[in-house]
Design a protein around this motif. Structure first.
Motif, PDB file in Angstrom:
ATOM      1  N   ILE A   1       0.865  -1.183   0.000  1.00  0.00           N
ATOM      2  CA  ILE A   1       0.000   0.000   0.000  1.00  0.00           C
ATOM      3  C   ILE A   1       0.903   1.235   0.000  1.00  0.00           C
ATOM      4  CG2 ILE A   1      -1.561   1.334   1.474  1.00  0.00           C
ATOM      5  CD1 ILE A   1      -3.127  -0.838   0.309  1.00  0.00           C
ATOM      6  N   LYS A   2       0.595   2.236  -0.840  1.00  0.00           N
ATOM      7  CA  LYS A   2       1.420   3.451  -0.864  1.00  0.00           C
ATOM      8  C   LYS A   2       1.029   4.343   0.319  1.00  0.00           C
ATOM      9  CE  LYS A   2       3.198   4.135  -5.526  1.00  0.00           C
ATOM     10  NZ  LYS A   2       3.348   5.092  -6.657  1.00  0.00           N
ATOM     11  N   LEU A   3       2.016   5.004   0.927  1.00  0.00           N
ATOM     12  CA  LEU A   3       1.758   5.872   2.079  1.00  0.00           C
ATOM     13  C   LEU A   3       2.106   7.316   1.742  1.00  0.00           C
ATOM     14  CD1 LEU A   3       0.913   6.036   5.081  1.00  0.00           C
ATOM     15  CD2 LEU A   3       3.336   5.780   5.665  1.00  0.00           C
ATOM     16  N   PHE A   4       1.141   8.202   1.963  1.00  0.00           N
ATOM     17  CA  PHE A   4       1.320   9.638   1.760  1.00  0.00           C
ATOM     18  C   PHE A   4       1.235  10.325   3.125  1.00  0.00           C
ATOM     19  CE2 PHE A   4       0.731  10.162  -2.921  1.00  0.00           C
ATOM     20  CZ  PHE A   4       0.382   8.858  -3.245  1.00  0.00           C
ATOM     21  N   PHE A   5       1.951  11.455   3.287  1.00  0.00           N
ATOM     22  CA  PHE A   5       1.890  12.189   4.545  1.00  0.00           C
ATOM     23  C   PHE A   5       1.171  13.514   4.348  1.00  0.00           C
ATOM     24  CE2 PHE A   5       4.029   9.130   6.836  1.00  0.00           C
ATOM     25  CZ  PHE A   5       5.339   8.894   6.453  1.00  0.00           C
ATOM     26  N   TYR A   6       0.072  13.713   5.092  1.00  0.00           N
ATOM     27  CA  TYR A   6      -0.556  15.032   5.207  1.00  0.00           C
ATOM     28  C   TYR A   6       0.382  15.852   6.085  1.00  0.00           C
ATOM     29  CZ  TYR A   6      -3.807  18.580   7.130  1.00  0.00           C
ATOM     30  OH  TYR A   6      -4.404  19.759   7.533  1.00  0.00           O
ATOM     31  N   TYR A   7       0.684  17.100   5.668  1.00  0.00           N
ATOM     32  CA  TYR A   7       1.566  17.962   6.468  1.00  0.00           C
ATOM     33  C   TYR A   7       0.973  19.362   6.476  1.00  0.00           C
ATOM     34  CZ  TYR A   7       5.760  20.012   8.483  1.00  0.00           C
ATOM     35  OH  TYR A   7       6.637  20.661   9.325  1.00  0.00           O
ATOM     36  N   SER A   8       0.608  19.867   7.679  1.00  0.00           N
ATOM     37  CA  SER A   8       0.017  21.202   7.782  1.00  0.00           C
ATOM     38  C   SER A   8       1.087  22.282   7.751  1.00  0.00           C
ATOM     39  CB  SER A   8      -0.784  21.348   9.079  1.00  0.00           C
ATOM     40  OG  SER A   8      -1.263  22.694   9.198  1.00  0.00           O
ATOM     41  N   GLN A   9       0.957  23.225   6.818  1.00  0.00           N
ATOM     42  CA  GLN A   9       1.869  24.381   6.774  1.00  0.00           C
ATOM     43  C   GLN A   9       1.436  25.394   7.837  1.00  0.00           C
ATOM     44  OE1 GLN A   9       0.538  24.154   2.888  1.00  0.00           O
ATOM     45  NE2 GLN A   9       2.529  24.523   1.906  1.00  0.00           N
ATOM     46  N   LEU A  10       0.156  25.410   8.148  1.00  0.00           N
ATOM     47  CA  LEU A  10      -0.391  26.243   9.221  1.00  0.00           C
ATOM     48  C   LEU A  10       0.026  25.636  10.552  1.00  0.00           C
ATOM     49  CD1 LEU A  10      -2.368  28.112  10.801  1.00  0.00           C
ATOM     50  CD2 LEU A  10      -4.240  26.627   9.985  1.00  0.00           C
ATOM     51  N   ASP A  11       0.429  26.482  11.527  1.00  0.00           N
ATOM     52  CA  ASP A  11       0.859  25.973  12.842  1.00  0.00           C
ATOM     53  C   ASP A  11       0.377  26.916  13.933  1.00  0.00           C
ATOM     54  OD1 ASP A  11       3.864  24.357  13.994  1.00  0.00           O
ATOM     55  OD2 ASP A  11       2.295  25.308  15.194  1.00  0.00           O
ATOM     56  N   TRP A  12      -0.544  26.426  14.775  1.00  0.00           N
ATOM     57  CA  TRP A  12      -1.114  27.238  15.857  1.00  0.00           C
ATOM     58  C   TRP A  12      -0.229  27.178  17.112  1.00  0.00           C
ATOM     59  CZ3 TRP A  12      -6.206  24.193  14.816  1.00  0.00           C
ATOM     60  CH2 TRP A  12      -6.938  24.824  13.787  1.00  0.00           C
TER      61      TRP A  12
END
Ligand code: JFZ
Length: 447
Positions: A155-166
């Motif tokens: 299974i291919k794995l992708f990473f969600y990465y938030s550029q926004l940082d609170w």
């Protein structure tokens, strides 16, 4: 976040959407002159062939069972939110179970939140101790276990990465979603982008084996900021040329980006009010949505979509030449609630019968309509009759001569006529609970 969208967030979103289009210009040209590598082009084709992925929103916010925006929605202070990792100990997390569930649903890839807007890294980061190994009693790296299991199960794995940082003080000047959570009124934006973000992206693209790509999100918080996209995109393409950059910025794609993704909408539709209506004819397309009404675990959200509803969304996405990335929000103990498991198994069962008309196809050749959609692969056109009750279905002409028509489900021949004005199919009567009546046309290429 759903109930938010209609509240504070909605007002913010509309205001934001209006400002965005006017202010993007200045930093539009990300990786100008970007020529995707042969590996990247191959990865794009494989991405389009996969058609169906599992989106996973999981983080310390899951502990509060109130979605992934809880830090913002409750206007918590940093020192208050800093307690959450103490309660995050997912002893029931089992990468094999999660990956097996995705496979059983007929999903070919997984996109998981490596870090969301709270800035908390769900992986072993040396760039900041605001991460799962340093700050939780769990002290382990679930992304490492998931990456190994995905590679093991194909299974291919992708990473969600938030550029926004609170959470990070260097996310400064603050953005449109800001509230006073105790961060000092100063910070180093360049250090945030060049050291912190690019540092963590380097870790994600170095320590977890081959990664399908990075699913960015959050630029909409500072629409007129210089996000150093050219540098960050070049870094990703240098570290892993086949990794696909998938930006959820709801705007027209920029050079350096490899996939256009639409949130809670099919390509070009903008029912949500924040998606662009522009649809790239060059890039692979993806549409993301939630299996209930929330991205992160929300204990009060039982608005589950039916398996048939998910199947129809998958078919309509495919008919629009798009993938479907369907989201689940696992529980803080690492288990996935049964309502998600049951529906995903049912979709997998359906795909075991109808998968040929989805995997490896492209949208068309006939434009989507209320009646349904078409998908095509090699010498086959799959006519997906989703919403048509009359016995005869008239369709526009296609290139080539149709030599046969049969029902995908039972192979029964389907009567049809074809002339220069189009074709008429005698659609097989719908069987009980039949989500999608698929008629397979075999087309002999025009001489
Ligand atoms: C974003 C995230 O905020 C959300 O938590 C989730 O990760 C989703 C996949 O992506 O959702 C958004 C972001 C911005 C807007 C709408 C939804 N917007 O600008 O209107």
């Amino acid at each position: 976040m759903s109930n938010l969208r209609r509240s504070a967030f909605g007002k913010f979103a509309c205001a934001f959407a209006l400002t965005a289009c006017s202010l993007w210009g200045s930093h539009a040209f990300a990786q100008t002159g970007y020529q995707p590598s042969p590996e990247n082009l191959q990865a794009r084709r494989e991405f389009q062939d996969m058609k169906f992925g599992m989106f996973i929103h999981w983080g310390v916010y899951s502990v509060l069972g109130d979605g992934e925006w809880v830090f913002h929605n409750r206007k918590l202070m940093i020192e208050e939110y800093n307690r959450l990792p103490l309660f995050f100990d997912p002893e029931k997390f089992d990468a094999r179970t999660w990956v097996a569930l995705a496979k059983s649903a007929g999903m070919k890839y997984i996109t998981i939140t490596s870090r969301h807007h709270d800035g908390f890294a769900m992986f072993d980061s040396k760039v900041s101790d605001w991460n799962i190994v340093a700050r939780t009693p769990y002290k382990k790296d679930p992304l490492k276990m998931l990456a190994d299991e995905c590679h093991r199960q194909g299974i291919k794995l992708f990473f969600y990465y938030s550029q926004l940082d609170w959470h990070n003080p260097d996310y400064y000047p603050r953005g449109q979603t800001n509230w006073n959570n105790g961060r000092p009124d100063h910070g180093d934006w360049n250090a945030y982008l060049d050291n912190y973000m690019d540092g963590q992206l380097t870790e994600l693209l170095t320590n977890y084996g081959p990664v399908g790509g990075i699913w960015f999100d959050g630029m909409w918080d500072k629409p007129d900021a210089d996000w150093h996209l050219a540098k960050t995109y070049a870094l990703i393409h240098r570290l892993q040329p086949a990794a696909l950059i998938i930006p959820n910025h709801h705007q027209t794609p920029r050079p350096g980006e490899d996939v256009q993704t639409f949130e809670r909408d099919l390509p070009g539709q903008n029912t949500e009010g924040f998606n662009t209506k522009y649809v790239s004819s060059q890039l692979p397309l993806e549409s993301s949505d939630t299996l209930n009404d929330s991205w992160g675990f929300n204990i009060g959200d039982s608005k589950y979509k039916s398996a048939a509803d998910v199947e129809r969304r998958l078919v309509r996405a495919a008919g629009n030449n798009s993938n479907l990335l369907m989201n689940i929000g696992p529980m803080p103990n690492g288990e996935i609630q049964q309502e998600f498991v049951t529906r995903l198994h049912a979709v997998g069962e359906w795909l075991s019968k109808y998968g040929d008309s989805i995997y490896g196809t492209r949208g068309g050749p006939i434009a989507p309509g209320d009646w349904g959609v078409t998908t095509q692969k090699a010498d086959k056109i799959y006519v997906h009759v989703l919403n048509w009750n009359a016995p005869l279905l008239a369709l526009p002409p296609v290139t080539g001569n149709i030599t046969s028509a049969h029902s995908l489900l039972d192979g029964a021949a389907v009567e049809f006529t074809q002339n220069v004005d189009g074709m008429v199919l005698k659609v097989p009567p719908a069987k009980i609970e039949e989500t999608d009546r698929v008629v397979v046309l075999t087309v002999a290429k025009a001489k």
